[in-house]
Design a protein around this motif. Structure first.
Motif, PDB file in Angstrom:
ATOM      1  N   PRO B 125      11.231  44.924  11.930  1.00 50.57           N
ATOM      2  CA  PRO B 125       9.993  44.184  11.656  1.00 50.57           C
ATOM      3  C   PRO B 125      10.259  42.897  10.872  1.00 50.57           C
ATOM      4  O   PRO B 125       9.900  42.768   9.704  1.00 50.57           O
ATOM      5  N   VAL B 126      10.923  41.987  11.540  1.00 49.84           N
ATOM      6  CA  VAL B 126      11.399  40.761  10.890  1.00 49.84           C
ATOM      7  C   VAL B 126      10.975  39.558  11.726  1.00 49.84           C
ATOM      8  O   VAL B 126      11.196  39.535  12.936  1.00 49.84           O
ATOM      9  N   LYS B 127      10.347  38.592  11.087  1.00 49.69           N
ATOM     10  CA  LYS B 127       9.972  37.379  11.805  1.00 49.69           C
ATOM     11  C   LYS B 127      11.221  36.554  12.095  1.00 49.69           C
ATOM     12  O   LYS B 127      12.149  36.520  11.277  1.00 49.69           O
ATOM     13  N   ARG B 128      11.213  35.875  13.212  1.00 51.63           N
ATOM     14  CA  ARG B 128      12.358  35.012  13.516  1.00 51.63           C
ATOM     15  C   ARG B 128      12.516  33.917  12.458  1.00 51.63           C
ATOM     16  O   ARG B 128      13.617  33.522  12.114  1.00 51.63           O
ATOM     17  N   SER B 129      11.372  33.425  11.948  1.00 46.10           N
ATOM     18  CA  SER B 129      11.447  32.357  10.945  1.00 46.10           C
ATOM     19  C   SER B 129      12.169  32.852   9.684  1.00 46.10           C
ATOM     20  O   SER B 129      12.880  32.084   9.026  1.00 46.10           O
ATOM     21  N   THR B 130      12.007  34.139   9.374  1.00 42.86           N
ATOM     22  CA  THR B 130      12.686  34.696   8.189  1.00 42.86           C
ATOM     23  C   THR B 130      14.205  34.651   8.383  1.00 42.86           C
ATOM     24  O   THR B 130      14.952  34.375   7.435  1.00 42.86           O
ATOM     25  N   ILE B 131      14.645  34.929   9.599  1.00 42.52           N
ATOM     26  CA  ILE B 131      16.087  34.881   9.880  1.00 42.52           C
ATOM     27  C   ILE B 131      16.592  33.451   9.680  1.00 42.52           C
ATOM     28  O   ILE B 131      17.618  33.220   9.040  1.00 42.52           O
ATOM     29  N   VAL B 135      19.337  31.943   6.860  1.00 42.12           N
ATOM     30  CA  VAL B 135      20.570  31.190   7.151  1.00 42.12           C
ATOM     31  C   VAL B 135      20.577  29.888   6.344  1.00 42.12           C
ATOM     32  O   VAL B 135      21.598  29.503   5.762  1.00 42.12           O
ATOM     33  N   ALA B 136      19.404  29.229   6.278  1.00 45.71           N
ATOM     34  CA  ALA B 136      19.316  27.967   5.521  1.00 45.71           C
ATOM     35  C   ALA B 136      19.661  28.209   4.046  1.00 45.71           C
ATOM     36  O   ALA B 136      20.391  27.417   3.425  1.00 45.71           O
ATOM     37  N   ILE B 137      19.148  29.298   3.496  1.00 46.04           N
ATOM     38  CA  ILE B 137      19.441  29.612   2.087  1.00 46.04           C
ATOM     39  C   ILE B 137      20.940  29.910   1.916  1.00 46.04           C
ATOM     40  O   ILE B 137      21.568  29.487   0.938  1.00 46.04           O
ATOM     41  N   THR B 138      21.511  30.596   2.897  1.00 42.21           N
ATOM     42  CA  THR B 138      22.936  30.903   2.823  1.00 42.21           C
ATOM     43  C   THR B 138      23.778  29.629   2.881  1.00 42.21           C
ATOM     44  O   THR B 138      24.799  29.511   2.187  1.00 42.21           O
ATOM     45  N   ALA B 190      19.945  23.786  13.146  1.00 39.82           N
ATOM     46  CA  ALA B 190      18.911  23.345  14.094  1.00 39.82           C
ATOM     47  C   ALA B 190      19.458  23.293  15.516  1.00 39.82           C
ATOM     48  O   ALA B 190      18.809  23.777  16.455  1.00 39.82           O
ATOM     49  N   ALA B 191      20.663  22.727  15.660  1.00 40.58           N
ATOM     50  CA  ALA B 191      21.252  22.639  17.007  1.00 40.58           C
ATOM     51  C   ALA B 191      21.496  24.044  17.571  1.00 40.58           C
ATOM     52  O   ALA B 191      21.265  24.293  18.757  1.00 40.58           O
ATOM     53  N   GLY B 192      21.940  24.961  16.721  1.00 38.48           N
ATOM     54  CA  GLY B 192      22.176  26.339  17.158  1.00 38.48           C
ATOM     55  C   GLY B 192      20.873  27.060  17.475  1.00 38.48           C
ATOM     56  O   GLY B 192      20.794  27.839  18.427  1.00 38.48           O
ATOM     57  N   ALA B 193      19.838  26.786  16.679  1.00 38.16           N
ATOM     58  CA  ALA B 193      18.547  27.453  16.886  1.00 38.16           C
ATOM     59  C   ALA B 193      17.899  27.000  18.194  1.00 38.16           C
ATOM     60  O   ALA B 193      17.293  27.799  18.904  1.00 38.16           O
ATOM     61  N   VAL B 194      18.063  25.722  18.504  1.00 43.32           N
ATOM     62  CA  VAL B 194      17.437  25.180  19.712  1.00 43.32           C
ATOM     63  C   VAL B 194      18.218  25.571  20.969  1.00 43.32           C
ATOM     64  O   VAL B 194      17.638  25.910  22.000  1.00 43.32           O
ATOM     65  N   THR B 195      19.553  25.542  20.882  1.00 41.91           N
ATOM     66  CA  THR B 195      20.364  25.782  22.091  1.00 41.91           C
ATOM     67  C   THR B 195      20.906  27.206  22.189  1.00 41.91           C
ATOM     68  O   THR B 195      21.222  27.665  23.280  1.00 41.91           O
ATOM     69  N   ALA B 261      13.018  18.947   7.371  1.00 42.18           N
ATOM     70  CA  ALA B 261      12.781  18.642   8.796  1.00 42.18           C
ATOM     71  C   ALA B 261      13.728  19.454   9.681  1.00 42.18           C
ATOM     72  O   ALA B 261      13.317  20.016  10.704  1.00 42.18           O
ATOM     73  N   ALA B 262      14.998  19.530   9.275  1.00 41.74           N
ATOM     74  CA  ALA B 262      15.984  20.271  10.086  1.00 41.74           C
ATOM     75  C   ALA B 262      15.638  21.757  10.140  1.00 41.74           C
ATOM     76  O   ALA B 262      15.743  22.394  11.202  1.00 41.74           O
ATOM     77  N   VAL B 263      15.205  22.307   9.017  1.00 37.20           N
ATOM     78  CA  VAL B 263      14.848  23.734   8.998  1.00 37.20           C
ATOM     79  C   VAL B 263      13.582  23.971   9.840  1.00 37.20           C
ATOM     80  O   VAL B 263      13.486  24.964  10.578  1.00 37.20           O
ATOM     81  N   ALA B 264      12.638  23.018   9.765  1.00 37.62           N
ATOM     82  CA  ALA B 264      11.411  23.156  10.574  1.00 37.62           C
ATOM     83  C   ALA B 264      11.747  23.139  12.064  1.00 37.62           C
ATOM     84  O   ALA B 264      11.227  23.963  12.839  1.00 37.62           O
ATOM     85  N   VAL B 265      12.617  22.225  12.461  1.00 34.13           N
ATOM     86  CA  VAL B 265      13.046  22.170  13.874  1.00 34.13           C
ATOM     87  C   VAL B 265      13.741  23.486  14.250  1.00 34.13           C
ATOM     88  O   VAL B 265      13.538  24.024  15.348  1.00 34.13           O
TER      89      VAL B 265
END
Lengths: 302, 277
Positions: B125-131, B135-138, B190-195, B261-265
């Motif tokens: 029960p985890v939102k994708r945005s949380t993942i 990663v951004a925090i890491t 961002a590049a990894g999340a999009v592609t 912006a990068a995290v939002a993308v």
């Protein structure tokens, strides 16, 4: 009986390829549904749409009345999932990994987990990188059920597991369903589906070609009657006579006899056989459901 | 299974983020430790050697071509600030810190997805945005730790060599280096999340990092291109000469906007895409 899983017009296309084509299916709560089909038929794609890993091109899926995409977090709170391919973190042991997944799911109690570990004969203290394929699969089984999910989506759950644990798993799964749990079981092991499922769906080239209960399939499958002749006047005439009898699905001619697949009464078969020659021996056996499944796999034009 | 399931008590997003972040840091503990120790030793030795080598190098710099001096951040080696700028903060230090951030940015999401390690955790029960946020925090923690190795090395080296450095300015330069690395790491994310492709993610981030460095270092050498030199993340990091002038808050703000912006993308891209594993 309430619907635990419901798919309406569920479709997934990848470019020109239609992986799953307009799937309409519902699965009642407290039942085990066997989902079978050849490689690339769309079984894993269907499961991955149910867990919202991939999104349908058309149609929708619901679990426990919740939309698999829009209500994803709530749906995931109620399901257990076992993927066909397992990639486990190599730096953890079984206990650490199960702790991690349990915490992600808000699984506070470890009672059920301990019971599953014991039941599937798993040693959770070993590093995951040291585990055999079967033991890795056991880890996956435990994590799928340890948080007491209402619905489990299992993709090839017993692949690589030894027969004793497979048997234990089948017993466990039957108990799970008897207690109201719902299992969506994708498997290549047809005998497994035959043994544990209440209903079966066969998917082929993305299309659902058959859905029925195991009982109905068994009744439909009928039996095979093998008739050996001491002498027979005209085997072609006998074959034609057999095929004209109600319930006869097929006739195979052997050098000294015929095999008749049928679901009707045996009396008319015997009358036709005695009229054609002298019977040496007769054997009859129920048809294995695997053969029925394979016929659906192979049937042209479906 | 002896009883009907209980209503699930879901973990909070904060708790899930903490779990993911800890796991990602644990998976990369050797890499992070190696880079941090390497950075510490680099900074320690460089700072300690300033007294004996700084003056000689300064004389050498007088005779160097302008392009080479520009590559080293236009540093004046006769001062400890110039020495640290040239030897720690111009190339080697950023290389280590940015490299670690790119590794987390590309491996934490696209790498985990391609490797099939997301399948079980994302079925919880985890939102994708949380993942993505985890990663951004890491990335940020990794960049802060590896930059911390540099800072610690400089301070210990200065102490051992009896050299006086402005701790505030070293911290200012280090904060900007961390922000530069987080920005580049967030672009990898961002590049990894999009592609969904780790290779594309790493390549995109490396291209941005190298292009930023080249624009900042070489554009000022051309009268025609000089005015474009500030259009670079590297300019935000080093252009304000933080080792001598301290923190430029405008640059911090621009970094913050770029990271956001990068995290939002990343979130939007990851939410919309079919996952491969």
């Amino acid at each position: 009986m309430s619907k635990a899983i419901e798919m309406v017009g569920l479709t997934k296309t990848f470019g020109d390829l239609t992986a799953v084509n307009s799937l309409d299916l519902h699965i009642d709560a407290g039942t085990i549904f066997g989902f079978i089909g050849p490689n690339g038929a769309g079984k894993s794609t269907t499961i991955r749409m149910l867990i919202d890993a991939i999104r349908p091109s058309h149609g929708s899926a619901r679990i426990l009345g919740l939309d698999c995409h829009h209500d994803m977090v709530q749906v995931h709170a109620h399901i257990g999932y076992l993927p066909a391919e397992l990639h486990l973190p190599e730096d953890l042991d079984g206990t650490e990994y199960l702790d991690y997944l349990g915490a992600l799911r808000g699984c506070a109690s470890q009672d059920n987990r301990a019971e599953l570990i014991d039941r599937f004969d798993l040693d959770p203290t070993r590093k995951l990188r040291e585990l055999s394929t079967g033991n890795r699969r056991k880890i996956a089984l435990v994590q799928a059920f340890m948080h007491r999910p209402d619905v489990v989506l299992l993709d090839e759950p017993t692949s690589g597991i030894d027969p004793l644990v497979q048997h234990e798993f089948h017993t466990f799964l039957a108990g799970y369903a008897a207690n109201g749990g719902t299992a969506f079981l994708s498997s290549h092991t047809l005998s497994e589906v035959e043994r544990v499922a209440d209903r079966v769906g066969i998917i082929r080239a993305g299309q659902l070609v058959m859905v029925d209960t195991i009982e109905a399939l068994q009744a439909q499958a009928g039996r095979r009657v093998e008739i050996d002749f001491a002498s027979v006047s005209d085997i072609r005439k006998l074959t034609a006579a057999m095929l004209s009898i109600d319930g006869v699905q097929g006739v195979e001619v052997r050098p000294n006899g015929i095999d008749v697949t049928h679901s009707g009464d045996v009396d008319s078969l015997l009358r036709a056989a005695t009229a054609a020659g002298t019977i040496a021996s007769i054997r009859a056996a129920a048809i294995n459901l695997e053969e029925v499944f394979l016929n659906y796999y192979q049937a042209p034009g479906l | 299974m002896t009883e009907r399931p209980l209503p699930p008590v879901l973990p909070s997003c904060t708790m899930v983020t903490r779990l993911f972040t800890r796991r990602m840091l644990a998976e990369r503990r050797r890499l992070i430790a190696g880079i941090t120790i390497g950075g510490f030793l680099l900074a320690l030795l460089t700072t300690a050697l300033y007294s004996s080598l700084g003056a000689e190098y300064d004389a050498l710099f007088e005779e160097m071509p302008a392009a080479l001096v520009s590559m080293l951040g236009d540093a004046e080696l006769g001062t400890i600030e110039g020495w640290l700028q040239a030897e720690v903060f111009s190339f080697m230090g950023p290389g280590l810190v940015i490299g670690s951030a790119i590794s987390v940015g590309s491996g934490g999401l696209a790498g985990a997805e391609r490797g099939g390690r997301l399948a079980l955790v994302s079925s919880g029960p985890v939102k994708r945005s949380t993942i993505v946020i985890s990663v951004a925090i890491t990335i940020a923690i990794t960049a802060a730790i590896t930059t911390g190795g540099l800072v610690f090395g400089i301070l210990v080296g200065a102490f051992l060599a009896g050299v006086s450095v402005s701790v505030a300015n070293v911290l200012a330069a280090s904060l900007l280096l961390t922000l530069l690395a987080v920005t580049i790491g967030a672009l990898a994310l961002a590049a990894g999340a999009v592609t969904g492709r780790r290779g594309t993610s790493t390549a995109a981030a490396v291209v941005v990092a190298v292009a930023s460095y080249c624009i900042f270092s070489f554009f000022p050498l051309s009268a025609r291109l000089d005015s474009f030199a500030s259009v670079s993340f590297w300019h935000l990091y080093a252009g304000g000469r933080p080792l001598t002038t301290g923190l430029n808050f405008a640059h911090v703000l621009i970094f913050a906007i770029a990271i956001t912006a990068a995290v939002a993308v990343s979130i939007i891209g990851f939410e919309r895409r079919d996952l491969t594993g």
